[in-house]
Design an enzyme around this catalytic site. Structure first.
Site, short mmCIF file in Angstrom:
data_model
loop_
_atom_site.label_atom_id
_atom_site.label_comp_id
_atom_site.label_asym_id
_atom_site.label_seq_id
_atom_site.Cartn_x
_atom_site.Cartn_y
_atom_site.Cartn_z
N THR A 40 10.91 77.74 74.72
CA THR A 40 10.85 77.03 76.04
C THR A 40 11.46 75.73 76.17
O THR A 40 11.23 75.24 74.81
CB THR A 40 9.43 76.85 76.86
OG1 THR A 40 8.98 78.24 77.29
CG2 THR A 40 9.45 75.96 78.14
N ASP A 56 14.16 75.34 81.29
CA ASP A 56 14.90 76.70 81.27
C ASP A 56 14.34 77.81 81.93
O ASP A 56 13.36 77.57 82.62
CB ASP A 56 15.45 76.89 79.84
CG ASP A 56 14.17 77.44 79.21
OD1 ASP A 56 13.22 76.89 79.06
OD2 ASP A 56 14.21 78.94 78.54
N ARG A 58 14.26 81.22 80.53
CA ARG A 58 14.01 82.56 79.73
C ARG A 58 12.60 82.61 79.19
O ARG A 58 11.84 81.70 78.87
CB ARG A 58 14.81 82.30 78.32
CG ARG A 58 14.76 83.19 77.58
CD ARG A 58 15.61 83.17 76.25
NE ARG A 58 17.21 83.19 76.72
CZ ARG A 58 18.07 83.34 75.80
NH1 ARG A 58 18.04 83.04 74.45
NH2 ARG A 58 19.32 83.78 76.29
N LYS A 72 9.02 77.92 85.76
CA LYS A 72 8.22 77.01 84.94
C LYS A 72 7.98 75.73 85.44
O LYS A 72 7.24 75.17 84.72
CB LYS A 72 8.95 76.91 83.67
CG LYS A 72 9.38 78.14 82.67
CD LYS A 72 10.10 77.96 81.35
CE LYS A 72 10.26 79.26 80.79
NZ LYS A 72 11.06 78.96 79.39
N GLY A 86 4.33 77.62 76.76
CA GLY A 86 3.26 78.16 76.08
C GLY A 86 2.93 79.75 76.64
O GLY A 86 3.83 80.11 77.04
N SER A 169 9.91 74.70 72.21
CA SER A 169 10.69 74.84 71.00
C SER A 169 12.01 74.18 71.01
O SER A 169 12.65 74.04 69.95
CB SER A 169 10.74 76.39 70.86
OG SER A 169 11.55 77.09 71.82
N ASP A 206 18.48 76.55 70.63
CA ASP A 206 17.20 77.39 70.42
C ASP A 206 17.26 78.74 71.06
O ASP A 206 17.86 78.74 72.43
CB ASP A 206 16.08 76.48 71.14
CG ASP A 206 14.66 77.20 71.01
OD1 ASP A 206 14.33 77.64 70.30
OD2 ASP A 206 14.02 77.41 72.12
N SER A 209 15.29 79.73 74.35
CA SER A 209 15.55 78.87 75.50
C SER A 209 17.12 79.66 76.12
O SER A 209 17.68 79.60 75.13
CB SER A 209 15.46 77.65 75.65
OG SER A 209 14.19 76.92 74.73
#
Length: 274
Positions: A40, A56, A58, A72, A86, A169, A206, A209
């Protein structure tokens, strides 16, 4: 997880005694717990008149992309929103818990605007009680009578108030953008572009994400959620026609074999009809 850094000695720097301890434990058969990676990128900034949160879209399960357009950023009160990172189940449960507790607080105190610090303190105490077992973290953004606020609450209960913050992340890549370009008293448009660029940096660097950038703008008298503010990973477009007509694939050879079966046992049952 086993902690490799024991203490910080002011004279000698870091002490790596726990590294030897961990190696000895593993040699004696101890199996250390495995880290669980979640993907995330969320971030938030304060500007002159409010707060902008971004994320994001994903969702991943291990190395599998499970959902491309996940929500999110969640509304807790009219003046308070949170962005979470998380485990999805823990995050969903905590959002429902925060909504109900803040609404009960507002009704019991007969307040029109719930102070942001009320949610921060309540969530921090709840996380501390569970000792990190609730696997999610939150950015809390809101505007109350004391102005705009942005807080970070970790799963062990620690909390911080910051002018800008990022988690997940992809936070390392996003933080490079925030640290370089954030400034006090930004305009709303500058804050939106800064958050969108920070999320974009996290997505590009990343694998956990991806897809789009969603934003939430929280002002003193209003709030606005902007889904799909920026598309980063769009679906590819088909150039040719990939539909295959029936019978396109030809049969090179065909062989039919008759299989004869041997009767090993035969049983006949008669049914009597009344």
């Amino acid at each position: 997880m086993l902690n490799n850094f024991a203490t910080l000695d002011e004279e000698r720097g870091f002490s790596f005694r726990n590294c030897k301890r961990n190696a000895q434990l593993v040699a004696n058969g101890f199996i250390p717990p495995k880290a669980i990676k979640t993907g995330t990128t969320i971030c938030g900034v304060t500007y002159k008149d409010g707060v902008v949160l971004g994320c994001d879209t994903r969702t991943t399960i291990g190395n599998i992309i499970w959902e491309k357009k996940c929500e999110k950023i969640y509304k807790i009160q009219n003046n308070i929103f949170v962005a979470g990172a998380g485990t999805a189940a823990d995050m969903d449960g905590m959002v429902k818990w925060m909504r109900s507790n803040m609404e009960l607080h507002r009704l019991n105190t007969n307040r029109k605007i719930v102070p942001v610090i009320t949610l921060v303190t309540t969530l921090s105490h709840h996380f501390f009680r569970y000792g990190g077992a609730i696997s999610c973290v939150f950015l809390i953004g809101g505007v109350d009578n004391n102005g705009p606020h942005l807080h970070v609450v970790y799963k062990h209960g620690s909390k911080m108030k910051l002018p800008y913050a990022t988690m997940g992340s992809g936070s390392y890549a996003a933080m490079t953008i925030l640290e370089t370009r954030w400034k006090p008293d930004m305009t709303e448009q500058e804050a939106k572009e800064l958050v969108a660029d920070a999320i974009t940096s996290g997505v590009v660097n990343d694998l956990g994400s991806g897809t789009n950038v969603n934003l939430c703008v929280i002002r003193k008298s209003s709030s606005e959620k902007i889904n799909g503010y920026r598309e980063i990973c769009g679906n590819g477009k088909r150039i040719l026609d990939y539909s295959i007509k029936h019978g396109t694939t030809g049969i090179i050879s065909e062989t039919i074999k008759k299989i004869e079966l041997d009767v090993i046992e035969e049983q006949i049952e008669k049914m009597e009809v009344e």
